[in-house]
Write an enzyme that holds these catalytic residues in place. Sequence first.
Site, short mmCIF file in Angstrom:
data_model
loop_
_atom_site.label_atom_id
_atom_site.label_comp_id
_atom_site.label_asym_id
_atom_site.label_seq_id
_atom_site.Cartn_x
_atom_site.Cartn_y
_atom_site.Cartn_z
N TRP A 21 15.49 6.51 7.78
CA TRP A 21 14.45 5.85 6.97
C TRP A 21 14.19 6.61 5.67
O TRP A 21 14.18 7.84 5.67
CB TRP A 21 13.16 5.85 7.78
CG TRP A 21 11.91 5.65 7.00
CD1 TRP A 21 11.19 6.62 6.33
CD2 TRP A 21 11.20 4.43 6.78
NE1 TRP A 21 10.09 6.05 5.72
CE2 TRP A 21 10.07 4.71 5.99
CE3 TRP A 21 11.43 3.11 7.20
CZ2 TRP A 21 9.17 3.74 5.60
CZ3 TRP A 21 10.53 2.13 6.81
CH2 TRP A 21 9.40 2.44 6.02
N ASP A 24 9.05 6.73 -0.46
CA ASP A 24 8.91 7.14 -1.86
C ASP A 24 10.03 8.04 -2.44
O ASP A 24 10.40 9.02 -1.80
CB ASP A 24 7.64 7.96 -2.04
CG ASP A 24 6.44 7.40 -1.32
OD1 ASP A 24 6.55 6.31 -0.76
OD2 ASP A 24 5.40 8.06 -1.34
N TRP A 47 9.55 4.94 9.90
CA TRP A 47 8.74 6.05 9.41
C TRP A 47 8.48 7.02 10.55
O TRP A 47 8.29 6.62 11.69
CB TRP A 47 7.42 5.52 8.83
CG TRP A 47 6.70 6.54 8.00
CD1 TRP A 47 6.86 6.75 6.67
CD2 TRP A 47 5.73 7.50 8.44
NE1 TRP A 47 6.05 7.79 6.26
CE2 TRP A 47 5.35 8.26 7.32
CE3 TRP A 47 5.16 7.81 9.69
CZ2 TRP A 47 4.41 9.30 7.40
CZ3 TRP A 47 4.23 8.84 9.76
CH2 TRP A 47 3.87 9.57 8.62
N ARG A 143 -3.19 14.05 -2.25
CA ARG A 143 -1.74 14.21 -2.06
C ARG A 143 -0.89 13.78 -3.26
O ARG A 143 -1.39 13.35 -4.27
CB ARG A 143 -1.29 13.45 -0.82
CG ARG A 143 -1.54 11.95 -0.84
CD ARG A 143 -0.95 11.34 0.43
NE ARG A 143 -1.24 9.93 0.59
CZ ARG A 143 -2.31 9.45 1.22
NH1 ARG A 143 -3.21 10.26 1.73
NH2 ARG A 143 -2.48 8.14 1.30
N GLU A 195 -2.18 6.41 -4.54
CA GLU A 195 -1.08 7.26 -4.09
C GLU A 195 -0.09 7.45 -5.24
O GLU A 195 -0.02 6.62 -6.15
CB GLU A 195 -0.34 6.60 -2.91
CG GLU A 195 -1.23 6.34 -1.71
CD GLU A 195 -0.48 5.78 -0.51
OE1 GLU A 195 -0.70 6.30 0.60
OE2 GLU A 195 0.30 4.82 -0.66
C1 FRU Z 1 3.16 6.38 -0.35
C2 FRU Z 1 2.83 7.41 0.71
C3 FRU Z 1 2.36 8.69 0.05
C4 FRU Z 1 2.66 9.71 1.09
C5 FRU Z 1 3.94 9.19 1.69
C6 FRU Z 1 4.11 9.46 3.15
O1 FRU Z 1 4.09 5.43 0.03
O2 FRU Z 1 1.85 6.88 1.59
O3 FRU Z 1 1.02 8.67 -0.38
O4 FRU Z 1 2.81 10.99 0.56
O5 FRU Z 1 3.96 7.81 1.47
O6 FRU Z 1 5.39 9.13 3.59
#
Ligand code: FRU
Length: 444
Positions: A21, A24, A47, A143, A195
């Site tokens: 998988w 980002d 995920w 984050r 994000e």
């Molecule tokens: C965005 C997100 C980020 C995080 C990551 C986790 O798609 O939710 O904010 O760091 O994916 O995989």
Amino acid sequence: MSTKGARNYRPEIHFTPKTGWINDPNGLVYVDGVYHLFAQYFPEPHWGPMHWYHAQSRDLIHWEHLPVALAPDELGLIFSGSAVYDARNTSGFGSAEKPPIVAMYTSHSEHEQQSIAWSTDGVNFNKYEGNPVIPNTELRDFRDPKVFANPIRGGWSVVLSVGDRAMFYASEDLKNWTKTGEFGPDGNRSEGVWECADLFPLELGGGEKWILLVSMGPNKPNHGARTQYFIGNFDGDKFVCDTPFDRAEFIDGGLDNYAAVTYNNAPDRTLIGWAANWVYANDLPTGNFCCQMTLARKLSLMHTPLGGIRLAQQPVLPDFNPTERIDGELFKLTVSGEGAATVRLTNGGEWFDFGVNNENELFIDRSHAGEKDFNADFADDWYSKISAPRLFDGHWTLELIFDRSVTELYCDGGTRVMTNLVYPTKPYDRAEVLSGNAKIEISK
Ligand code: FRU
């Protein structure tokens, strides 16, 4: 969990992991002719505890896969982040002869904190023993650090995504950070959290404007997870917006472009997004891999007659040559027309429609494009049909890049772009003008 669909849906020129998988794009940095691409990664096609995948390319089209760069540790999972080329070795991790790449990422556990890792060979990464460099014991969402060289105050800056706002920090050595400002919550159109923010300048009429990208977590009114942009200025400490908040724009009018961010240190401002949507990404019918990136896109600002100053995107493409008919699964359609027109791409039984409607909007309709029942939302009309107003009047040219299961549609010089996944059970082999006044040219 990704399921196995009717056939091989792996695109050719869109980046995919060998197996497992990805979400980002992370750590986009250009060093000595090489574009590094890291990505949120789990070894199975769904995920899970996040790692950083790693690949590199000289042309943003052909990618060499490298070993996983970062794996979870006692500080947590390795969430999204970015990387810089520390040419002057301000961090002291390398030397004058061997400057390091320094990656900054979120250590995700009960609280999210920012950590760094470095490499002097561009392949093997060492985590800094002083992590986290931006600790946090209070905020829930804190984050996705985007670190960049600050041309105004010198040194480095980072923009963090923090719930309903962005926060800015500065540093001289990438290790010691001080907060310099905030942006938001005005302009937050999300019911989810912000994000993957990014902040960078683009040239405009001899001067420059700063663009703040913010990805807005999945929520139904926005058609799932999508990336928004603000245009304004950066004083070296904080971003100030000059577009009205009620007119904030998505960078992509389609359903499948999220967490899009740009390269550090590259000759052109170049963007890559995650070509999927959190609403259904885990169920895509692609088998042992799951998810892909968008094509890389060069960004600029353009004056548009109907929308004022807007972002324009030009895809980085391999050479395409004119051909008579569609006889493969990687091709480009160039469609020019006037007024409302619908173009259909079909294999006989299934079809993907796109064009310009009576309201002068660019639109796509993938409701009959192929497999869709792998996920109830993907099959829903709300996530199958979408439109966005053109920013020009009159004559139009559309470019559709078709890559087996990913479509990218560019309109009016890339001031409108739509990225959408489709899963035709047999390859499309025909393109036709269904209605209106338009002409199609095919190339492959
Ligand atoms: C965005 C997100 C980020 C995080 C990551 C986790 O798609 O939710 O904010 O760091 O994916 O995989």
